[in-house]
Design a protein around this motif. Sequence first.
Motif, PDB file in Angstrom:
ATOM      1  N   PHE A 119      -0.886  -5.452   1.222  1.00 45.76           N
ATOM      2  CA  PHE A 119      -0.717  -6.003  -0.124  1.00 45.76           C
ATOM      3  C   PHE A 119      -1.054  -7.496  -0.109  1.00 45.76           C
ATOM      4  O   PHE A 119      -0.188  -8.352  -0.224  1.00 45.76           O
ATOM      5  CB  PHE A 119       0.707  -5.779  -0.628  1.00 45.76           C
ATOM      6  CG  PHE A 119       1.093  -4.342  -0.746  1.00 45.76           C
ATOM      7  CD1 PHE A 119       0.421  -3.505  -1.615  1.00 45.76           C
ATOM      8  CD2 PHE A 119       2.129  -3.826   0.008  1.00 45.76           C
ATOM      9  CE1 PHE A 119       0.777  -2.180  -1.728  1.00 45.76           C
ATOM     10  CE2 PHE A 119       2.493  -2.500  -0.092  1.00 45.76           C
ATOM     11  CZ  PHE A 119       1.805  -1.671  -0.966  1.00 45.76           C
TER      12      PHE A 119
ATOM     13  N   SER B 159      -3.740  -8.868  -2.087  1.00 40.95           N
ATOM     14  CA  SER B 159      -4.422  -9.340  -3.295  1.00 40.95           C
ATOM     15  C   SER B 159      -3.429  -9.987  -4.256  1.00 40.95           C
ATOM     16  O   SER B 159      -2.209  -9.872  -4.113  1.00 40.95           O
ATOM     17  CB  SER B 159      -5.150  -8.182  -3.987  1.00 40.95           C
ATOM     18  OG  SER B 159      -4.221  -7.284  -4.534  1.00 40.95           O
ATOM     19  N   GLU B 160      -3.954 -10.648  -5.245  1.00 45.64           N
ATOM     20  CA  GLU B 160      -3.126 -11.351  -6.230  1.00 45.64           C
ATOM     21  C   GLU B 160      -2.383 -10.362  -7.125  1.00 45.64           C
ATOM     22  O   GLU B 160      -1.279 -10.648  -7.590  1.00 45.64           O
ATOM     23  CB  GLU B 160      -4.018 -12.276  -7.078  1.00 45.64           C
ATOM     24  CG  GLU B 160      -3.271 -13.256  -7.924  1.00 45.64           C
ATOM     25  CD  GLU B 160      -2.446 -14.252  -7.114  1.00 45.64           C
ATOM     26  OE1 GLU B 160      -1.366 -14.627  -7.600  1.00 45.64           O
ATOM     27  OE2 GLU B 160      -2.852 -14.641  -6.011  1.00 45.64           O
ATOM     28  N   GLN B 161      -2.970  -9.176  -7.374  1.00 44.88           N
ATOM     29  CA  GLN B 161      -2.312  -8.183  -8.232  1.00 44.88           C
ATOM     30  C   GLN B 161      -1.085  -7.567  -7.566  1.00 44.88           C
ATOM     31  O   GLN B 161      -0.183  -7.105  -8.239  1.00 44.88           O
ATOM     32  CB  GLN B 161      -3.287  -7.053  -8.615  1.00 44.88           C
ATOM     33  CG  GLN B 161      -4.334  -7.470  -9.597  1.00 44.88           C
ATOM     34  CD  GLN B 161      -5.661  -7.728  -8.916  1.00 44.88           C
ATOM     35  OE1 GLN B 161      -5.793  -7.574  -7.709  1.00 44.88           O
ATOM     36  NE2 GLN B 161      -6.649  -8.141  -9.690  1.00 44.88           N
ATOM     37  N   THR B 162      -1.066  -7.523  -6.244  1.00 45.92           N
ATOM     38  CA  THR B 162       0.050  -6.900  -5.527  1.00 45.92           C
ATOM     39  C   THR B 162       0.989  -7.934  -4.919  1.00 45.92           C
ATOM     40  O   THR B 162       1.704  -7.642  -3.966  1.00 45.92           O
ATOM     41  CB  THR B 162      -0.491  -5.977  -4.424  1.00 45.92           C
ATOM     42  OG1 THR B 162      -1.280  -6.744  -3.525  1.00 45.92           O
ATOM     43  CG2 THR B 162      -1.286  -4.829  -5.002  1.00 45.92           C
ATOM     44  N   LYS B 163       0.999  -9.126  -5.482  1.00 44.31           N
ATOM     45  CA  LYS B 163       1.847 -10.195  -4.961  1.00 44.31           C
ATOM     46  C   LYS B 163       3.330  -9.844  -5.085  1.00 44.31           C
ATOM     47  O   LYS B 163       4.122 -10.114  -4.185  1.00 44.31           O
ATOM     48  CB  LYS B 163       1.535 -11.490  -5.711  1.00 44.31           C
ATOM     49  CG  LYS B 163       2.132 -12.712  -5.114  1.00 44.31           C
ATOM     50  CD  LYS B 163       1.643 -13.945  -5.855  1.00 44.31           C
ATOM     51  CE  LYS B 163       2.187 -15.192  -5.197  1.00 44.31           C
ATOM     52  NZ  LYS B 163       1.749 -16.394  -5.895  1.00 44.31           N
ATOM     53  N   THR B 164       3.724  -9.228  -6.186  1.00 37.67           N
ATOM     54  CA  THR B 164       5.120  -8.846  -6.386  1.00 37.67           C
ATOM     55  C   THR B 164       5.537  -7.776  -5.388  1.00 37.67           C
ATOM     56  O   THR B 164       6.622  -7.860  -4.801  1.00 37.67           O
ATOM     57  CB  THR B 164       5.321  -8.319  -7.819  1.00 37.67           C
ATOM     58  OG1 THR B 164       4.879  -9.312  -8.734  1.00 37.67           O
ATOM     59  CG2 THR B 164       6.772  -7.992  -8.076  1.00 37.67           C
TER      60      THR B 164
ATOM     61  N   SER C 161       4.207  -7.247  -2.513  1.00 35.38           N
ATOM     62  CA  SER C 161       4.238  -7.896  -1.205  1.00 35.38           C
ATOM     63  C   SER C 161       5.551  -8.656  -1.006  1.00 35.38           C
ATOM     64  O   SER C 161       6.164  -8.574   0.059  1.00 35.38           O
ATOM     65  CB  SER C 161       3.049  -8.853  -1.081  1.00 35.38           C
ATOM     66  OG  SER C 161       3.130  -9.586   0.106  1.00 35.38           O
TER      67      SER C 161
END
Length: 139
Positions: free
Chosen positions: A24, A26-31, A33
């Motif tokens: 995880f 990428s910026e979309q999966t920051k939460t 992560s």
Amino acid sequence: MKRILYLLEIILGIALFLLAAYVFTSEQTKTISGNCIGFGSVLIVFGIGNLVYSFVLSKEKESALLKQKMIEVNDERNVAIKEKSGAKVNQIMTYLLSAFVIGLSLFGADKAIIICAASLILIKGLLYVLMVNRYARVL
């Protein structure tokens, strides 16, 4: 058997931590992560703590401590103290929730937020009535 569960807990925590670090990214999966890092860290720490605790405490000592703890938990004096403190906390929380609802209305908060906060007071009152009726029948 417990030690195996503690080891699995540590392994699961490491897996979550590595998943956050390498999958995880990428910026979309920051939460996601961040959640994986948080839960993974907690699992690692609790797993290590429980594993160390299981090595330090012998089975006889653990059963003696558990027996003593159960005696203290079920002691009438401790039960009365817990019930009285719980009733006092409930009473204080009613006043705090009421002040919170009044504060929200004075600060001009949205009506939906005020209604949600006020519904907590109503739910607390309803639960109080239900619990009194239940314990009146049981005790």
